[in-house]
Scaffold this active site. Structure first.
Site, short mmCIF file in Angstrom:
data_model
loop_
_atom_site.label_atom_id
_atom_site.label_comp_id
_atom_site.label_asym_id
_atom_site.label_seq_id
_atom_site.Cartn_x
_atom_site.Cartn_y
_atom_site.Cartn_z
N ASP A 50 98.17 14.42 -55.25
CA ASP A 50 99.34 14.33 -55.10
C ASP A 50 100.33 14.55 -56.85
O ASP A 50 101.07 14.29 -57.30
CB ASP A 50 100.63 12.92 -54.92
N GLY A 103 92.02 1.49 -55.20
CA GLY A 103 93.20 2.19 -54.54
C GLY A 103 92.51 2.95 -53.14
O GLY A 103 93.01 3.48 -53.35
N THR A 104 90.71 2.60 -53.08
CA THR A 104 90.64 3.85 -52.57
C THR A 104 89.61 2.78 -51.71
O THR A 104 89.11 1.52 -51.71
CB THR A 104 89.73 4.35 -53.02
N SER A 105 89.72 3.03 -50.11
CA SER A 105 89.14 1.99 -48.97
C SER A 105 87.07 1.93 -49.55
O SER A 105 86.67 1.11 -48.34
CB SER A 105 89.49 2.36 -47.45
N GLN A 147 90.86 10.99 -56.11
CA GLN A 147 90.89 11.23 -54.75
C GLN A 147 92.35 12.18 -54.57
O GLN A 147 92.52 12.79 -53.25
CB GLN A 147 90.50 10.84 -53.47
N ARG A 172 104.57 16.45 -46.67
CA ARG A 172 104.43 15.41 -48.06
C ARG A 172 104.52 15.99 -48.54
O ARG A 172 104.79 15.45 -50.35
CB ARG A 172 102.75 15.92 -47.92
N ALA A 184 97.23 -2.64 -57.27
CA ALA A 184 97.71 -1.66 -58.48
C ALA A 184 98.37 -1.36 -59.70
O ALA A 184 98.36 -2.20 -61.09
CB ALA A 184 97.12 -0.47 -58.36
N ASN A 243 92.29 -3.88 -55.87
CA ASN A 243 92.82 -3.34 -54.31
C ASN A 243 93.31 -4.68 -53.30
O ASN A 243 92.66 -5.40 -54.13
CB ASN A 243 91.32 -3.29 -53.49
N HIS A 266 89.30 16.39 -54.12
CA HIS A 266 90.33 16.70 -52.72
C HIS A 266 91.40 17.43 -53.25
O HIS A 266 92.16 17.77 -52.21
CB HIS A 266 90.52 15.56 -51.52
C1 BJW Z 1 95.76 -0.78 -52.67
C2 BJW Z 1 97.50 -0.66 -53.02
C3 BJW Z 1 98.08 -0.75 -54.00
C4 BJW Z 1 96.88 -0.11 -50.23
N1 BJW Z 1 97.31 -1.22 -55.06
N2 BJW Z 1 95.37 -0.54 -54.02
C5 BJW Z 1 80.43 11.46 -40.11
C6 BJW Z 1 81.67 12.43 -38.59
C7 BJW Z 1 82.25 13.69 -39.71
C8 BJW Z 1 81.99 13.70 -41.02
C9 BJW Z 1 81.26 12.29 -41.65
C10 BJW Z 1 80.31 11.73 -40.97
N3 BJW Z 1 80.06 10.73 -42.12
C11 BJW Z 1 79.80 11.25 -42.92
C12 BJW Z 1 80.87 12.38 -42.89
C13 BJW Z 1 81.55 12.98 -43.80
C14 BJW Z 1 82.91 13.40 -44.13
C15 BJW Z 1 82.95 11.78 -44.32
O1 BJW Z 1 83.48 10.84 -45.39
N4 BJW Z 1 83.73 10.57 -43.16
C16 BJW Z 1 83.21 9.48 -43.14
C17 BJW Z 1 84.86 9.24 -43.36
C18 BJW Z 1 82.93 9.01 -42.27
N5 BJW Z 1 83.31 13.80 -45.18
C19 BJW Z 1 83.55 14.70 -45.77
O2 BJW Z 1 83.50 15.41 -44.32
C20 BJW Z 1 84.03 15.37 -47.30
N6 BJW Z 1 83.16 16.33 -47.10
C21 BJW Z 1 82.05 17.04 -47.48
O3 BJW Z 1 81.21 15.86 -46.74
O4 BJW Z 1 81.08 17.68 -47.49
C22 BJW Z 1 79.50 18.26 -47.43
C23 BJW Z 1 79.56 18.64 -45.50
C24 BJW Z 1 80.21 19.79 -45.52
C25 BJW Z 1 79.69 20.51 -44.52
C26 BJW Z 1 79.02 19.67 -43.45
C27 BJW Z 1 78.19 18.22 -43.67
C28 BJW Z 1 78.26 18.26 -44.67
C29 BJW Z 1 85.31 15.72 -47.57
C30 BJW Z 1 86.55 14.81 -47.19
C31 BJW Z 1 87.67 15.14 -47.40
C32 BJW Z 1 88.61 14.14 -47.59
N7 BJW Z 1 90.07 14.88 -46.60
C33 BJW Z 1 91.08 13.69 -47.38
C34 BJW Z 1 91.98 14.89 -47.14
C35 BJW Z 1 92.85 15.77 -48.09
C36 BJW Z 1 94.07 16.35 -48.25
C37 BJW Z 1 95.01 15.83 -47.59
O5 BJW Z 1 95.34 14.76 -48.40
O6 BJW Z 1 95.38 15.90 -47.39
O7 BJW Z 1 91.36 12.84 -48.32
S1 BJW Z 1 91.18 12.67 -45.62
C38 BJW Z 1 91.73 11.39 -46.72
O8 BJW Z 1 90.96 10.03 -47.19
C39 BJW Z 1 92.18 11.84 -48.52
C40 BJW Z 1 91.81 10.43 -48.94
O9 BJW Z 1 91.19 11.50 -50.46
C41 BJW Z 1 90.69 10.42 -48.54
C42 BJW Z 1 90.23 8.73 -48.83
O10 BJW Z 1 91.00 8.11 -48.32
P1 BJW Z 1 91.62 6.95 -49.66
O11 BJW Z 1 92.16 7.57 -51.14
O12 BJW Z 1 90.34 5.80 -49.69
O13 BJW Z 1 92.29 5.69 -48.64
P2 BJW Z 1 92.75 4.98 -48.06
O14 BJW Z 1 94.07 4.79 -46.73
O15 BJW Z 1 90.71 5.08 -46.98
O16 BJW Z 1 92.55 3.16 -48.76
C43 BJW Z 1 93.63 3.57 -49.31
C44 BJW Z 1 93.11 2.37 -50.03
O17 BJW Z 1 94.13 1.24 -50.75
C45 BJW Z 1 93.28 0.26 -48.99
O18 BJW Z 1 91.87 0.49 -49.51
C46 BJW Z 1 94.65 -0.25 -49.31
O19 BJW Z 1 94.02 -1.47 -49.19
C47 BJW Z 1 95.07 -0.07 -50.71
N8 BJW Z 1 96.10 -0.13 -51.02
N9 BJW Z 1 97.53 -0.53 -51.35
C48 BJW Z 1 95.72 -0.87 -54.69
N10 BJW Z 1 99.55 -0.91 -54.12
#
Ligand code: BJW
Length: 265
Positions: A109, A206-208, A106, A75, A250, A232, A124
Site C-alpha cells: 500500500d 501486524g502480521t499473522s 509485506q 484496492r 500497532a 499484534n 510483495h
Molecule cells: C493487527 C491489527 C492492528 C490486525 N495492529 N496488528 C502450500 C501450498 C501452496 C503454497 C505454499 C504452501 N506452503 C507454503 C507455501 C508458499 C506460500 C505460503 O506461504 N503459503 C502459506 C499461506 C501456507 N508462499 C508463497 O507462495 C510465496 N512465494 C514462494 O514461496 O515462492 C517460492 C516458490 C515459488 C514457486 C513454487 C514453490 C515455491 C509468495 C507469497 C505471496 C503472498 N501474497 C499476498 C498477496 C500480495 C498481493 C496483494 O496484496 O494482493 O501477500 S497473500 C497476503 O498474505 C499478502 C500479505 O502480504 C501476506 C501476509 O499477510 P499478513 O500481512 O501477515 O496479513 P494477515 O491478514 O495474515 O495478518 C494480519 C495480522 O494483523 C493478524 O495477525 C492480526 O491479528 C493483526 N492485526 N489489526 C497490529 N491494529
C-alpha cells in the site's frame, strides 16, 4: 504477553542502545488506516470474503483477468482515501532513531513511505506498479482520470473494467505484486535476509506470520541472536517464542514504544 509499561529496564536498555534493527510489517499495521487485513478475525479480512486462489494466484488471474484487475483497481481506489496511521509514523520515528534500520514490509500500500520511512524493502510488490503478464516487465501505467472508482459492490456484481494491454506486446497487464506460488523480488528478499541475519532487534508488527518466505525472517533473526519483539492484538505462532509480545493495536503500542525508546534522548 506484556504491556509497554511492563517492559523490564534491562530490555528497555537493549531497545534503546541497539544499533542494527529491522522491522517486518504486515497488513495489521495498515488496519487502523481502514485497509482490511487478509486473515482478519471473524471473516472480516479479504480472505474471509474472497478466495485467495481466485485473486492472488496467476491461474486465478488468467482464468478471469477482468475480475482480477477489478480487485486491484478497487484496492487502488481505497488507497486514495486513506492516510498513514500512528503506527506508520512511529516506525518512521524509529527509523530515524536507529543508526542502521531496515523496514521490511509485506504490504503493497505504500503507506510507510507516505509516513516518511525511506528505502522500504517491499517483499510483495506495490499496488501502484503494473507489469506485463506475458513479458513480466514493468509497464508505466496511469489510471485514466475518468475511470470510475471500483467499489466492492461493483466487484461483486461483476462490473469489471476491461484489462489494459501492454503497449509493447499487446499482452494483458497485471499488478506488480507477488501472488502465491511466485518468487519474491530477489534483491528485496536478499536485503531482508541480510538485515535479519545482522540485526540486534527484530520488531514484527501486524502480521499473522503465516506466509513464507517472509515469515522465515523473524526465525532467521532469532537464530542469529536478535531480540524478537512482536506487536499484534492477537496471539500468533510467533508469540510462543518472541522475547516480547506486546498485545495491542500497532497504532497504540508503537507510538508508546517509540516514545520510550527514542523519547529519552
Ligand atoms: C493487527 C491489527 C492492528 C490486525 N495492529 N496488528 C502450500 C501450498 C501452496 C503454497 C505454499 C504452501 N506452503 C507454503 C507455501 C508458499 C506460500 C505460503 O506461504 N503459503 C502459506 C499461506 C501456507 N508462499 C508463497 O507462495 C510465496 N512465494 C514462494 O514461496 O515462492 C517460492 C516458490 C515459488 C514457486 C513454487 C514453490 C515455491 C509468495 C507469497 C505471496 C503472498 N501474497 C499476498 C498477496 C500480495 C498481493 C496483494 O496484496 O494482493 O501477500 S497473500 C497476503 O498474505 C499478502 C500479505 O502480504 C501476506 C501476509 O499477510 P499478513 O500481512 O501477515 O496479513 P494477515 O491478514 O495474515 O495478518 C494480519 C495480522 O494483523 C493478524 O495477525 C492480526 O491479528 C493483526 N492485526 N489489526 C497490529 N491494529
Amino acid at each position: 504477553m506484556t504491556q509497554v509499561d511492563d517492559i523490564s529496564p534491562k530490555t528497555l536498555e537493549k531497545l534503546r542502545t541497539a544499533r542494527r534493527v529491522m522491522a517486518l510489517t504486515g497488513a495489521g499495521v495498515s488496519a487502523e488506516s481502514g485497509i482490511p487485513t487478509f486473515r482478519g478475525a471473524d471473516g472480516a479480512g479479504f480472505w474471509g470474503r474472497y478466495d485467495p486462489h481466485d485473486l492472488a494466484s496467476r491461474a486465478g488471474y488468467e482464468g478471469n483477468p477482468q475480475r482480477g484487475w477489478a480487485w486491484y483497481a478497487m484496492r487502488r481506489a481505497q488507497l486514495r482515501s486513506v492516510e498513514p496511521n500512528p503506527a506508520h509514523y512511529a516506525l518512521a520515528r524509529l527509523g530515524a532513531y536507529y543508526p542502521d534500520f531496515t523496514l521490511v514490509t509485506q504490504n503493497v500500500d505504500g503507506l510507510h513511505e507516505r509516513a516518511g520511512s525511506r528505502d522500504v524493502v517491499e517483499l510483495h510488490g506495490n499496488l501502484d506498479h503494473v507489469k506485463c503478464l506475458m513479458e513480466d516487465a514493468p509497464v508505466a501505467y496511469k489510471e485514466p482520470a475518468d475511470a470510475p472508482a471500483i467499489t466492492e459492490e461493483m466487484m461483486e456484481r461483476g462490473e469489471w473494467p476491461e484489462v489494459p494491454r501492454c503497449p509493447g506486446c499487446g499482452g494483458l497487464l497485471r499488478p506488480d505484486v507477488v501472488w502465491f506460488g511466485e518468487m519474491l523480488p530477489a534483491i528485496a528478499f536478499a536485503r531482508a535476509e541480510v538485515a535479519a541475519q545482522d540485526c540486534q532487534i527484530c520488531f514484527v508488527v501486524g502480521t499473522s506470520a503465516e506466509v513464507y518466505p517472509a515469515a522465515s525472517l523473524p526465525e532467521t533473526a532469532r537464530r542469529h541472536g536478535a531480540l524478537i519483539v512482536e506487536v499484534n492484538p492477537e496471539a500468533t505462532d510467533l508469540s510462543r517464542w518472541a522475547d516480547l509480545s506486546l498485545r495491542g493495536p500497532a497504532g497504540v503500542v508503537l507510538p508508546a514504544l517509540a516514545e520510550m525508546i527514542a523519547g529519552h534522548v
